[in-house]
Write an enzyme that holds these catalytic residues in place. Structure first.
Site, PDB file in Angstrom:
ATOM      1  N   TYR A 102      -4.105  14.568  -3.050  1.00  0.00           N
ATOM      2  CA  TYR A 102      -4.552  13.833  -1.861  1.00  0.00           C
ATOM      3  C   TYR A 102      -5.674  14.576  -1.123  1.00  0.00           C
ATOM      4  O   TYR A 102      -5.534  15.003   0.020  1.00  0.00           O
ATOM      5  CB  TYR A 102      -3.357  13.622  -0.943  1.00  0.00           C
ATOM      6  CG  TYR A 102      -3.464  12.399  -0.059  1.00  0.00           C
ATOM      7  CD1 TYR A 102      -3.550  11.126  -0.611  1.00  0.00           C
ATOM      8  CD2 TYR A 102      -3.470  12.518   1.324  1.00  0.00           C
ATOM      9  CE1 TYR A 102      -3.636  10.006   0.192  1.00  0.00           C
ATOM     10  CE2 TYR A 102      -3.555  11.402   2.136  1.00  0.00           C
ATOM     11  CZ  TYR A 102      -3.641  10.153   1.563  1.00  0.00           C
ATOM     12  OH  TYR A 102      -3.734   9.035   2.372  1.00  0.00           O
ATOM     13  N   HIS A 154       1.691   4.189  -3.103  1.00  0.00           N
ATOM     14  CA  HIS A 154       1.509   5.650  -3.055  1.00  0.00           C
ATOM     15  C   HIS A 154       2.614   6.335  -3.856  1.00  0.00           C
ATOM     16  O   HIS A 154       2.378   7.358  -4.509  1.00  0.00           O
ATOM     17  CB  HIS A 154       1.530   6.151  -1.610  1.00  0.00           C
ATOM     18  CG  HIS A 154       0.205   6.050  -0.909  1.00  0.00           C
ATOM     19  ND1 HIS A 154      -0.953   6.573  -1.449  1.00  0.00           N
ATOM     20  CD2 HIS A 154      -0.155   5.502   0.275  1.00  0.00           C
ATOM     21  CE1 HIS A 154      -1.962   6.345  -0.613  1.00  0.00           C
ATOM     22  NE2 HIS A 154      -1.511   5.690   0.438  1.00  0.00           N
ATOM     23  N   ASP A 188      -9.652  13.696   7.536  1.00  0.00           N
ATOM     24  CA  ASP A 188      -8.995  12.743   6.645  1.00  0.00           C
ATOM     25  C   ASP A 188      -8.879  13.277   5.212  1.00  0.00           C
ATOM     26  O   ASP A 188      -9.139  12.567   4.246  1.00  0.00           O
ATOM     27  CB  ASP A 188      -9.773  11.406   6.701  1.00  0.00           C
ATOM     28  CG  ASP A 188      -9.130  10.286   5.900  1.00  0.00           C
ATOM     29  OD1 ASP A 188      -7.901  10.309   5.724  1.00  0.00           O
ATOM     30  OD2 ASP A 188      -9.883   9.382   5.458  1.00  0.00           O
ATOM     31  N   HIS A 199       0.835  -1.200   0.000  1.00  0.00           N
ATOM     32  CA  HIS A 199       0.000   0.000   0.000  1.00  0.00           C
ATOM     33  C   HIS A 199       0.874   1.255   0.000  1.00  0.00           C
ATOM     34  O   HIS A 199       0.650   2.182  -0.787  1.00  0.00           O
ATOM     35  CB  HIS A 199      -0.916  -0.025   1.247  1.00  0.00           C
ATOM     36  CG  HIS A 199      -1.782   1.180   1.427  1.00  0.00           C
ATOM     37  ND1 HIS A 199      -3.144   1.154   1.189  1.00  0.00           N
ATOM     38  CD2 HIS A 199      -1.509   2.444   1.826  1.00  0.00           C
ATOM     39  CE1 HIS A 199      -3.652   2.346   1.441  1.00  0.00           C
ATOM     40  NE2 HIS A 199      -2.675   3.159   1.829  1.00  0.00           N
ATOM     41  N   GLU A 200       1.888   1.267   0.865  1.00  0.00           N
ATOM     42  CA  GLU A 200       2.741   2.459   0.980  1.00  0.00           C
ATOM     43  C   GLU A 200       3.584   2.667  -0.278  1.00  0.00           C
ATOM     44  O   GLU A 200       3.686   3.788  -0.778  1.00  0.00           O
ATOM     45  CB  GLU A 200       3.644   2.362   2.219  1.00  0.00           C
ATOM     46  CG  GLU A 200       2.888   2.346   3.547  1.00  0.00           C
ATOM     47  CD  GLU A 200       1.866   3.453   3.691  1.00  0.00           C
ATOM     48  OE1 GLU A 200       2.076   4.544   3.131  1.00  0.00           O
ATOM     49  OE2 GLU A 200       0.836   3.229   4.339  1.00  0.00           O
ATOM     50  N   GLU A 210      -5.931   6.648  -2.634  1.00  0.00           N
ATOM     51  CA  GLU A 210      -6.002   5.641  -1.579  1.00  0.00           C
ATOM     52  C   GLU A 210      -6.424   4.278  -2.131  1.00  0.00           C
ATOM     53  O   GLU A 210      -5.890   3.236  -1.742  1.00  0.00           O
ATOM     54  CB  GLU A 210      -7.001   6.081  -0.503  1.00  0.00           C
ATOM     55  CG  GLU A 210      -6.373   6.806   0.641  1.00  0.00           C
ATOM     56  CD  GLU A 210      -5.212   6.035   1.242  1.00  0.00           C
ATOM     57  OE1 GLU A 210      -5.357   4.829   1.515  1.00  0.00           O
ATOM     58  OE2 GLU A 210      -4.142   6.631   1.415  1.00  0.00           O
ATOM     59  N   HIS A 248      -9.660   8.004   3.030  1.00  0.00           N
ATOM     60  CA  HIS A 248      -9.652   6.587   3.411  1.00  0.00           C
ATOM     61  C   HIS A 248     -11.068   6.047   3.600  1.00  0.00           C
ATOM     62  O   HIS A 248     -11.251   4.872   3.897  1.00  0.00           O
ATOM     63  CB  HIS A 248      -8.877   6.360   4.713  1.00  0.00           C
ATOM     64  CG  HIS A 248      -7.413   6.640   4.608  1.00  0.00           C
ATOM     65  ND1 HIS A 248      -6.888   7.905   4.752  1.00  0.00           N
ATOM     66  CD2 HIS A 248      -6.364   5.820   4.360  1.00  0.00           C
ATOM     67  CE1 HIS A 248      -5.573   7.853   4.608  1.00  0.00           C
ATOM     68  NE2 HIS A 248      -5.223   6.606   4.360  1.00  0.00           N
TER      69      HIS A 248
END
Lengths: 102, 356
Positions: free
Chosen positions: B195, B184, B271, B180-181, B204, B276
């Protein structure tokens, strides 16, 4: 009327909102003075207006902090980590242990 | 009358002005400011070309610096121990590429997780690391104290906390978090989705899609066998049994507020505008499309989503609709206009109630 402090930590990989909401009159005096001392160090003018704050360009999954102080008037700010304001960091250290998932 | 002199001051540097600010100026600025802002927005279309040129320069530099960098197929990993500090400067080097396992589990998990992620992008999508030019993969573990988070800093570094034991345990324990990271970073080098709001939720979702695919590829699972859960191996008692579900958004844990379709889109200031939260919508579209296609999700659906992330029509501010259209276009180009894959992609967005 006493001072009410509401801190929301949102975002992060989880996207879970954690909220700490305290009324300084209802806190034990030692903790209330801790919050007051930290609050007095926060530079509310040094941050973007809520709604216009953005994380570092390209960054993702960092925490977003929304702080609202209601007392004589209303003060608020929105920031993303990493936190550059040491006063704000102290306040977060005091309030975050009280935060509960929303 | 349009002031022509403004054109002489066009500069790619203007692209760093946030699009939201540009829109504000177009709405509220003086006549001159409005034309300048509009021009800057227009320059955005040439941004992709400039970025490609820039990437080529960077790649050339890297080949000179790193013997393996330009060849592909070989990651360049370095894991740093932040020793519970909140400093964002690189900590102590704990393991570099090719070195054997060390005693610290977090270091090894990050090293192996990046390995699995690199392998997925290289073997399945032919992508050479985060920037597709052999970029070094830098992981920073033991960041801060009781830190229940992992993040991409926008500058090539992935930070992982040890968890607070309540929301999360050690964040390196799950390969879908690591995937996931890194994803990005891939998104940043491709569509560079802003974002915030829908483009942020799309950003996301890309990370959940590729994070999930990294895990499925490592386990060699079919779309039907996969659990489609995110963060199952890293949640603490509060967030059990998992963080997110692509199969059934909103049901992963008691606090899961993800919508599965546009009717339930969440408007919030938290957020970054619920990035998310609303990612549940494109996540679910991918799940429906991938399971409708059958087989391994990375073979067809994953390829279509990746091609769409690189589609020239996807811009930093693109939302769900633009991306949905890109997936249909890419599915048509790869599998044919009337293919079952195109039908599956349409079915996904249909289920998520994203109108095209």
């Amino acid at each position: 009327m006493g001072t009410r402090v509401r801190l929301t930590r949102s975002g992060g990989f989880a996207g879970l909102s954690m909220v700490a909401s305290v009324d300084l009159d209802e806190l034990p005096e030692s903790e209330a003075s801790q919050v007051r001392a930290a609050l007095s160090q926060v530079n509310f003018d040094g941050h973007s207006d809520p709604g216009h704050a953005a994380p570092v360009r390209g960054a993702a999954d960092t925490y977003q902090y929304d702080l609202e102080v209601l007392g004589r008037g209303r003060r608020s700010l929105t920031v993303h980590e990493p936190i550059a304001d040491p006063g704000l960091q102290t306040l977060l250290d005091v309030l975050l242990p009280r935060a509960e998932p929303e | 009358m349009r002031p022509t002199h403004l054109h002489q001051h066009r500069s790619p540097v203007a692209c760093i002005v946030p699009p939201d600010l540009l829109r504000d100026i177009i709405r509220n600025g003086t006549e001159e400011e409005r034309w300048a802002a509009a021009d800057t927005m227009a320059i955005d279309t040439t941004f992709r070309t400039l970025r490609a040129a820039f990437a080529a320069t960077v790649a050339a530099t890297k080949v000179a610096m790193l013997p393996m960098g330009g060849q592909g197929g070989q990651p360049q990993r370095t894991i740093y121990d932040q020793k519970n500090s909140t400093a964002i400067a690189l900590g102590t080097v704990a393991r570099t590429e090719g070195q054997p396992a060390v005693r610290d589990a977090a270091v090894n998990e990050a090293y192996d997780g990046f390995g699995a992620t690199y392998k997925f992008f290289w073997e399945v999508l032919g992508r050479n690391s985060t920037d597709n030019a052999g970029m070094p993969i830098l992981g920073l573990v033991h960041y801060s104290t009781n830190y229940a988070n992992a993040f991409w800093d926008g500058q090539g570094h992935m930070f992982f906390g040890d968890g607070d034991g309540r929301l999360f345990v050690r964040l390196t324990k799950s390969v879908d978090v690591i995937g996931h990271e890194l994803a990005h970073g891939v998104t940043q080098y491709e569509a560079n989705l802003v974002y915030q709001g829908q483009s942020g939720a799309l950003n996301e979702s890309m990370s959940d899609v590729f994070g999930s695919l990294v895990k499925q590829y490592a386990k060699n699972q079919t779309a039907k066998q996969a659990d489609w859960l995110i963060g199952k191996d890293v949640v603490g008692p509060t967030l059990k049994p998992a963080l997110r579900s692509m199969k059934a958004p909103g049901t992963a844990n008691p606090y899961d507020k993800q919508p599965a379709n546009m009717d339930k889109f969440v408007y919030t200031a938290a957020d970054n505008g619920g990035v998310h939260i609303n990612s549940g919508i494109p996540n679910h579209a991918f799940y429906v499309a991938a399971t409708a296609m059958g087989g391994k999700a990375w073979e067809k659906a994953g390829r279509i989503w990746y091609d769409s992330l690189r589609d020239a029509k996807i811009r930093p501010t693109s939302g769900f609709k633009a991306f949905a259209r890109a997936t249909v276009r890419q599915a048509q180009m790869r599998f044919g206009d009337t293919s079952a894959e195109v039908d599956a992609v349409r079915a996904g967005w249909d289920k998520a109630k994203v109108k095209m």
